[in-house]
Design a protein around this motif. Structure first.
Motif, short mmCIF file in Angstrom:
data_model
loop_
_atom_site.label_atom_id
_atom_site.label_comp_id
_atom_site.label_asym_id
_atom_site.label_seq_id
_atom_site.Cartn_x
_atom_site.Cartn_y
_atom_site.Cartn_z
N VAL A 192 0.81 -1.21 0.00
CA VAL A 192 0.00 0.00 0.00
C VAL A 192 0.85 1.27 0.00
CG1 VAL A 192 -1.53 1.37 1.47
CG2 VAL A 192 -2.09 -1.01 0.97
N GLY A 193 1.86 1.34 0.86
CA GLY A 193 2.65 2.56 0.96
C GLY A 193 3.38 2.89 -0.32
N VAL B 96 -9.48 -3.02 13.98
CA VAL B 96 -9.45 -3.35 12.56
C VAL B 96 -8.01 -3.33 12.09
CG1 VAL B 96 -10.20 -2.71 10.24
CG2 VAL B 96 -11.75 -2.38 12.19
N LEU B 97 -7.54 -4.47 11.58
CA LEU B 97 -6.21 -4.50 10.97
C LEU B 97 -6.34 -4.02 9.53
CD1 LEU B 97 -3.18 -5.39 11.22
CD2 LEU B 97 -3.90 -7.54 10.16
N VAL B 98 -5.76 -2.88 9.23
CA VAL B 98 -5.76 -2.36 7.86
C VAL B 98 -4.49 -2.89 7.20
CG1 VAL B 98 -5.81 -0.30 6.41
CG2 VAL B 98 -6.99 -0.30 8.63
N ARG B 99 -4.66 -3.90 6.37
CA ARG B 99 -3.50 -4.58 5.79
C ARG B 99 -2.71 -3.62 4.90
NH1 ARG B 99 -5.60 -10.76 4.71
NH2 ARG B 99 -7.50 -10.57 5.93
N HIS B 100 -1.41 -3.73 5.01
CA HIS B 100 -0.51 -2.83 4.28
C HIS B 100 0.20 -3.54 3.14
CE1 HIS B 100 1.87 0.91 4.11
NE2 HIS B 100 2.86 0.12 3.73
N SER C 80 3.13 0.02 13.36
CA SER C 80 4.59 -0.06 13.19
C SER C 80 4.94 0.10 11.71
CB SER C 80 5.13 -1.40 13.72
OG SER C 80 4.54 -2.49 13.04
N ARG C 81 3.96 0.54 10.92
CA ARG C 81 4.15 0.82 9.50
C ARG C 81 4.29 2.33 9.30
NH1 ARG C 81 5.11 -3.25 5.66
NH2 ARG C 81 3.69 -4.99 5.94
N TYR C 82 5.22 2.72 8.46
CA TYR C 82 5.43 4.14 8.18
C TYR C 82 4.14 4.78 7.70
CZ TYR C 82 8.23 8.19 6.67
OH TYR C 82 8.76 9.45 6.53
N SER D 59 -1.95 -1.35 12.14
CA SER D 59 -1.15 -1.62 10.94
C SER D 59 0.23 -2.03 11.41
CB SER D 59 -1.07 -0.35 10.07
OG SER D 59 -0.32 -0.61 8.89
N PHE D 60 0.58 -3.30 11.16
CA PHE D 60 1.82 -3.85 11.70
C PHE D 60 2.71 -4.41 10.60
CE2 PHE D 60 -1.16 -4.84 15.40
CZ PHE D 60 -0.77 -3.71 16.11
N SER D 61 3.98 -4.22 10.78
CA SER D 61 4.98 -4.82 9.89
C SER D 61 5.28 -6.25 10.35
CB SER D 61 6.26 -4.00 9.92
OG SER D 61 7.32 -4.70 9.31
N PRO D 62 5.54 -7.16 9.41
CA PRO D 62 5.92 -8.52 9.79
C PRO D 62 7.40 -8.65 10.16
CG PRO D 62 5.82 -8.37 7.42
CD PRO D 62 5.35 -7.03 7.95
#
Length: 344
Positions: A33-34, A273-277, A325-327, A240-243
């Protein structure tokens, strides 16, 4: 009365300016997404200024043409190579640029990129976080396009970038040359701005935000898009989390995220709600955030399937709180004045 020869009616229409845009786009079966958001913002802002003769370099030109309605060609391509192999290919591209016809085979995509940039009116490197030795393939792509533009005298601008923070000695020289060749470079953090000034003193460098802060919704308001996904605007927490798990290991990361999600739910009494990145477009596949969604599902954390950048941004801007943890989780949330907890 017929228009006279030589009048405006009989003159050919002026050619649209051709602007080549470099971005990390075209995943096809996957979506980040980013990365897409920064390039999509660049396309939208250029069009808003009446510049619609755009051509994007892409990993998957067919996907990019369909997604943005622009011309697209294969990028030079350094993916799948280690740093030394990337830079060996980069050197061959420069040799080709200098006239060594044997540097790369005739069918190599570098030939098409060189011709395309030479025929352009301008080049824009869209914002990103990939001008760093860690992501050698992206650094080399941008440095090579910059070298092509400089040799052809084509104006180059660089959107909001993170620089480094780590460069090899050789990469420092490549990035310095790229910055010197740019008419204007935007750094999206103070650290990147300071590093850019140190690498290339005297270049036109400005400190700005991330390009995607300007990304608007697709076809409706943020609130309407939230309602379409069964969400109450201002009534949920966006996650929104990084793996990336660092030294702790992936299993420990998932345990920590489950504990964190439970704590957030208990303290806010709001749905999560996890907004997938980053993930797979096909529900049958699993990638990155898809696995996090599975891990958090038993806690009642909802997670829409992989979305386009505009929808992801709209959902994040509709939240009461964002924990990320996502920019770009932080970028989207703060653009909508949503209180944000940014995790490292």
């Amino acid at each position: 009365m017929s228009p006279a020869r030589g009048t405006m009616e009989s003159m050919p229409s002026p050619r649209r300016p051709r602007i080549v845009v470099v971005g990390d786009v075209g995943g096809g079966s996957t979506l980040h997404v980013g990365d897409e958001a920064m390039t999509e913002t660049a396309v939208a802002e250029l069009r808003r200024r009446g510049l619609d003769g755009l051509l994007l370099l892409s990993r998957n030109p067919a996907d990019t043409r369909a997604r943005y309605g622009v011309a697209s060609i294969q990028r030079i391509g350094f993916a799948g190579l280690d740093h030394d192999a990337v830079m060996a290919r980069y050197d061959r591209v420069l040799r080709l640029l200098e006239g060594d016809g044997d540097a790369l085979p005739p069918g190599d995509p570098a030939h098409t990129v060189i011709r395309t940039v030479r025929d352009a009116d301008a080049v824009l490197i869209a914002g990103g976080g990939n001008i760093t030795t860690l992501y050698a393939e992206h650094l080399a792509e941008r440095a090579a396009v910059g070298a092509i533009a400089a040799r052809a005298g084509i104006p180059l601008a660089i959107g909001g970038q993170s620089l480094g923070p780590d460069f090899s000695a050789e990469d420092s020289l490549r990035v310095a040359a790229l910055l010197r060749s740019s008419h204007l470079t935007a750094a999206r953090e103070p650290g990147s701005f300071a590093l850019g000034r140190a690498l290339a003193p005297g270049t036109r460098l400005v400190e700005t935000g991330d390009d995607a802060v300007l990304l608007g919704p697709a076809d409706a308001s943020d609130e309407e898009i939230a309602r379409r996904h069964g969400l109450v605007p201002g009534g949920f927490v966006a996650l929104s989390f990084s793996p990336a798990s660092g030294v702790m290991g992936y299993a420990t990361l998932l345990d920590d995220l489950r504990h964190l999600a439970g704590s957030i739910a208990a303290h806010t009494s709001l749905p999560l709600v996890l907004v997938r990145h980053e993930g797979a477009m096909d529900p049958a596949d699993s990638l990155a955030d898809d696995a996090i969604a599975v891990a958090l599902a038993p806690l009642g954390v909802a997670s829409p399937r992989m979305l386009d950048a505009r929808t992801s941004a709209a959902l994040t801007r509709s939240a009461a709180l964002c924990v990320t943890s996502r920019y770009h989780g932080a970028v989207f949330a703060l653009a909508g004045a949503v209180p944000t907890v940014a995790l490292w």
